[in-house]
Design an enzyme around this catalytic site. Structure first.
Site, PDB file in Angstrom:
ATOM      1  N   HIS A  68       0.835  -1.200   0.000  1.00 45.17           N
ATOM      2  CA  HIS A  68       0.000   0.000   0.000  1.00 45.17           C
ATOM      3  C   HIS A  68       0.870   1.250   0.000  1.00 45.17           C
ATOM      4  CE1 HIS A  68       0.590   0.778   4.389  1.00 45.17           C
ATOM      5  NE2 HIS A  68       0.562  -0.528   4.509  1.00 45.17           N
ATOM      6  N   ASP A  70      -0.605   4.262   0.782  1.00 45.35           N
ATOM      7  CA  ASP A  70      -1.121   5.209   1.780  1.00 45.35           C
ATOM      8  C   ASP A  70      -0.389   5.012   3.106  1.00 45.35           C
ATOM      9  OD1 ASP A  70      -2.469   2.679   1.883  1.00 45.35           O
ATOM     10  OD2 ASP A  70      -3.999   3.531   3.198  1.00 45.35           O
ATOM     11  N   ASP A 101       6.352   1.422   7.052  1.00 47.41           N
ATOM     12  CA  ASP A 101       4.988   0.951   6.756  1.00 47.41           C
ATOM     13  C   ASP A 101       4.397   1.790   5.647  1.00 47.41           C
ATOM     14  OD1 ASP A 101       2.518  -0.251   6.852  1.00 47.41           O
ATOM     15  OD2 ASP A 101       1.970   0.485   8.821  1.00 47.41           O
ATOM     16  N   GLU A 134      -5.230   0.881   2.577  1.00 51.11           N
ATOM     17  CA  GLU A 134      -4.937  -0.183   3.555  1.00 51.11           C
ATOM     18  C   GLU A 134      -5.065   0.348   4.970  1.00 51.11           C
ATOM     19  OE1 GLU A 134      -3.093  -3.031   6.175  1.00 51.11           O
ATOM     20  OE2 GLU A 134      -2.478  -0.960   5.910  1.00 51.11           O
ATOM     21  N   GLU A 135      -4.584   1.573   5.169  1.00 49.79           N
ATOM     22  CA  GLU A 135      -4.604   2.141   6.521  1.00 49.79           C
ATOM     23  C   GLU A 135      -5.984   2.683   6.888  1.00 49.79           C
ATOM     24  OE1 GLU A 135      -2.304   1.534   8.369  1.00 49.79           O
ATOM     25  OE2 GLU A 135      -0.362   1.602   7.394  1.00 49.79           O
ATOM     26  N   GLU A 163       4.321  -5.844   4.426  1.00 46.83           N
ATOM     27  CA  GLU A 163       4.090  -5.270   5.761  1.00 46.83           C
ATOM     28  C   GLU A 163       5.315  -5.477   6.651  1.00 46.83           C
ATOM     29  OE1 GLU A 163       1.850  -3.362   6.760  1.00 46.83           O
ATOM     30  OE2 GLU A 163       0.240  -3.599   5.302  1.00 46.83           O
ATOM     31  N   HIS A 347       3.569   3.795  12.598  1.00 49.23           N
ATOM     32  CA  HIS A 347       2.441   4.610  13.078  1.00 49.23           C
ATOM     33  C   HIS A 347       2.862   5.584  14.183  1.00 49.23           C
ATOM     34  CE1 HIS A 347      -0.992   1.839  11.418  1.00 49.23           C
ATOM     35  NE2 HIS A 347       0.103   1.767  10.691  1.00 49.23           N
TER      36      HIS A 347
HETATM   37 ZN   LIG Z   1       1.093  -1.337   6.410  1.00 52.99          ZN
END
Ligand SMILES: [Zn+2]
Length: 376
Positions: A68, A70, A101, A134-135, A163, A347
């Site tokens: 992903h 995003d 990520d 995805e997020e 991931e 994150h």
């Molecule tokens: Zn991810």
């Protein structure tokens, strides 16, 4: 001068793509892949940028990489040591939102392909399945890509998901499955009344307490191999008016269940309903994510073999963490292995990745692609 993977990672991080935005990342990816013989198929849905990039191989079999573009929001920008989209390298560390990520992993996969194509290495058919959802809700992302591939009969034989799976060093952990998630909102009904006149009321808390105790005591059976036992947690309970002399007319509870593939959603729903059978209640089930598991076999052996050759590391085949887009691919019957960078800062503010990790991950990806064979 940074290596190819790091250069690509920098360019991706600099394209701001807070979910569900793609920020031009996938056009940039296309500009890298087109000269290598990839054709892009757009599967955009609901404002989400989804792409399938395909290079028809010289060898049989199709290996996909899923990822992903995003990223999650930055959080307080003033807490970042470097601006979150500046992608600066300081003392061998690449800083920026998405470094782990998972723009770093996307960059490594593209770098591995570029190097192999440059060496004229015969390759299987390669696909990159890239979404910008995805997020967020994951409603119009990878699931739409899978639907498209099912309709077009172009599903791959196996997929690597980029991931960030690793704990302390690249290759120490892959994820071969994830637990499923069921959330239940329960309202137990009674009849409100004066506490001095219980004969005219029906206490919802008194009805809820034994039902919730039965739910907490449900035996979910032996977990399937490699998974922790199914966990059922009552996470919220509320009832009553705040007055001590009023019998409550209803009681609400939230229940969160993380289940392994040895259990199913239908089985979980039936068990919760049975525990509540003797009270009048409303049960609202949300099957948030389906459990999946890739069994031991040639694909996981290939991935772990490549890690061992490149790093000398014995890999843990794990099923921890929350859910992932792997559930959509596994549901289509595709063997799934999640392998990316370490996940120490995902994150968080000051997300970062060591440049040396990107070099190692690129080498592992390259080895996987070179040794991929059609899986029986
Ligand atoms: Zn991810």
């Amino acid at each position: 001068m940074p290596d190819i993977a790091t250069t690509i990672a920098i360019k991706l991080i600099q394209r701001e793509s807070v979910t569900p935005e793609d920020g031009g990342c996938q056009n940039y990816i296309e500009s890298l892949l087109a000269p290598l013989g990839f054709v892009r198929t757009h599967v955009d849905t609901g404002g989400i940028t989804n792409s399938i990039y395909t290079r028809t191989g010289e060898l049989p079999g199709t290996l996909a990489f899923a990822g992903h573009t995003d990223v999650v929001p930055t959080g307080p920008v003033e807490q970042w040591q470097q601006p979150p989209f500046s992608a600066e390298i300081i003392d061998g560390i690449l800083h920026g939102r998405g470094a782990q990520d998972m723009k770093g992993a996307i960059a490594c996969w593209i770098a591995a392909i570029a190097e192999l194509c440059g060496e004229y290495t015969p390759l299987p058919t390669l696909q990159l399945l890239i979404t910008s959802d995805e997020e967020g809700d994951s409603i119009d992302g990878t699931i739409r890509i899978v639907e498209h591939m099912q309709a077009a009969a172009t599903l791959p034989d196996a997929v690597i998901i980029g991931e960030p799976s690793c704990s302390n060093s690249v290759g120490d952990t892959i994820r071969r499955g994830r637990r499923g998630v069921v959330q239940v909102r329960a309202t137990i009904h009674g009849k409100q009344g004066h506490s001095a006149y219980p004969q005219d009321a029906d206490n919802a808390i008194h009805r809820a307490a034994p039902a919730l105790a039965r739910i907490a005591a449900i035996k979910w059976g032996e977990p399937s191999a490699g998974f922790p036992a199914t966990s059922c947690q009552i996470t919220n309970i509320s009832g009553g008016t705040g007055a001590s002399n009023v019998i409550p007319g209803h009681c609400d509870a939230f229940i969160d269940i993380r289940y392994n593939p040895g259990n199913s959603f239908d089985e979980i729903r039936a068990a919760i309903e049975a525990a509540c059978a003797d009270c009048e209640c409303t049960l609202d089930f949300d099957h948030v994510a389906t459990a999946f598991s890739t069994p031991d076999g040639p694909f996981l052996d290939l991935v772990c073999g490549s890690i061992l050759r490149v790093t000398g590391t014995e890999t843990l085949r794990d099923t921890g963490g929350g859910t992932s887009d792997g559930r959509f691919l596994a549901a289509a019957g595709i063997p799934v292995a999640e392998l990316g960078t370490t996940n120490s800062s995902i994150h968080q503010v000051n997300e970062q990745v060591a440049v040396s990790e990107l070099a190692t991950l690129t080498a592992i990806y390259s080895d996987i692609i070179k040794h991929f064979e059609v899986l029986a």
